[in-house]
Design a protein around this motif. Structure first.
Motif, PDB file in Angstrom:
ATOM      1  N   ILE A 101       2.146  -4.552   4.289  1.00  0.00           N
ATOM      2  CA  ILE A 101       1.846  -3.222   3.739  1.00  0.00           C
ATOM      3  C   ILE A 101       0.775  -2.530   4.580  1.00  0.00           C
ATOM      4  N   TYR A 123       9.418  -3.617  -3.320  1.00  0.00           N
ATOM      5  CA  TYR A 123       8.940  -3.581  -1.934  1.00  0.00           C
ATOM      6  C   TYR A 123      10.127  -3.275  -1.012  1.00  0.00           C
ATOM      7  N   LYS A 127       9.711   0.140   5.612  1.00  0.00           N
ATOM      8  CA  LYS A 127       9.617   1.584   5.898  1.00  0.00           C
ATOM      9  C   LYS A 127      10.641   1.947   6.946  1.00  0.00           C
ATOM     10  N   ASP A 136       6.479  -0.762   2.378  1.00  0.00           N
ATOM     11  CA  ASP A 136       5.864   0.068   1.338  1.00  0.00           C
ATOM     12  C   ASP A 136       6.229  -0.552  -0.003  1.00  0.00           C
ATOM     13  N   HIS A 159       5.906   3.413  11.586  1.00  0.00           N
ATOM     14  CA  HIS A 159       4.827   3.728  10.649  1.00  0.00           C
ATOM     15  C   HIS A 159       3.571   2.903  10.931  1.00  0.00           C
TER      16      HIS A 159
END
Length: 250
Positions: free
Chosen positions: A232, A246, A249, A238, A150
């Motif tokens: 983040i 929290y 990802k 995420d 990501h």
């Protein structure tokens, strides 16, 4: 391990897992979960071999494989939202006439899209062969640090060799076990390597409260708020809308 890693070949990516010789087990390429061969895994009152267990894990933890791949960032897939919708409809076996009707397109347009996608697939295979012959076969080509799934704003900062990464770790941390950061660099490549190392210490299966995450990060570096923000921002983690939870990802 993630989808950007060298060992995540086409078959691995399609299945969602790979066999790891060194560990004699099957590893999920999304979250890193490992199912060792020779073990029997009890799941919902049934018993599974390692490979069957990881297939169950992938389906129930990460969803149907095509849908999961289509949720990847456009930077990785180069697939638009419209193309994603069309691919899902095609995969479901719906006739072209019905697909065209549901999207207010003509059947000939759908046929053309199918043809275009087949041509792109051919081009991708040829490009992959060319790439491997040009770069991966060369022992002089430096090994690049894998890009996490990501990653945001992919650019030159992600062109980090493993040698560079090891050098950054050596100079930016006073200790790697337990993890102790000297200073949080403002240089992008160093920042990326630091964050990747910190993310690797977190449990991919766990949702952390803000307090729990703060405690972990503060033990690594006093300015835990900065670490949390960049984890983040760079797409490693995420959080829930209220900031109460929290997670890494997948």
């Amino acid at each position: 391990m993630n989808i950007n890693d060298h060992y995540a070949n086409i078959e691995n990516i399609k299945k969602g897992y790979r066999y790891v010789v060194e560990q004699d087990g099957y590893e999920c390429i999304t979250c890193g979960a490992l199912f060792e061969s020779g073990e029997i895994f009890p799941i919902e009152n049934r018993f599974f071999t390692a490979e069957k267990a990881i297939q169950y894990h992938i389906l129930h933890e990460h969803g149907q494989r095509l849908k999961a791949l289509l949720t990847l960032d456009k930077k990785l897939t180069s697939i638009t939202d419209n193309q994603k919708e069309i691919l899902m409809l095609m995969a479901s076996g719906i006739p072209d006439k019905e697909i065209a009707k549901s999207l207010n397109l003509s059947p000939s347009t759908i046929r053309h899209i199918r043809f275009t996608m087949r041509e792109k697939a051919k081009q991708a295979k040829v490009f992959l062969a060319i790439y491997e012959l040009a770069f991966e076969a060369s022992s002089s080509s430096p090994e690049l640090l894998p890009i996490h799934a990501h990653a945001t704003m992919i650019d030159d900062r992600y062109q980090v060799t493993t040698e560079e990464a090891n050098d950054i770790l050596k100079h930016m941390f006073t200790s790697l076990e337990p993890l102790k950061l000297k200073t949080f660099s403002t240089k992008e490549k160093k920042k990326l390597v630091i964050l990747k190392q910190i993310a690797a210490t977190l449990d991919p299966q766990k949702h952390y409260t803000e307090k729990e995450l703060n405690t972990i990060l503060k033990a690594i570096y006093p300015d835990f708020v900065t670490l949390r923000r960049y984890l983040i921002e760079y797409g490693f983690m995420d959080r829930s809308k209220d900031g109460a939870e929290y997670w890494l990802k997948s």
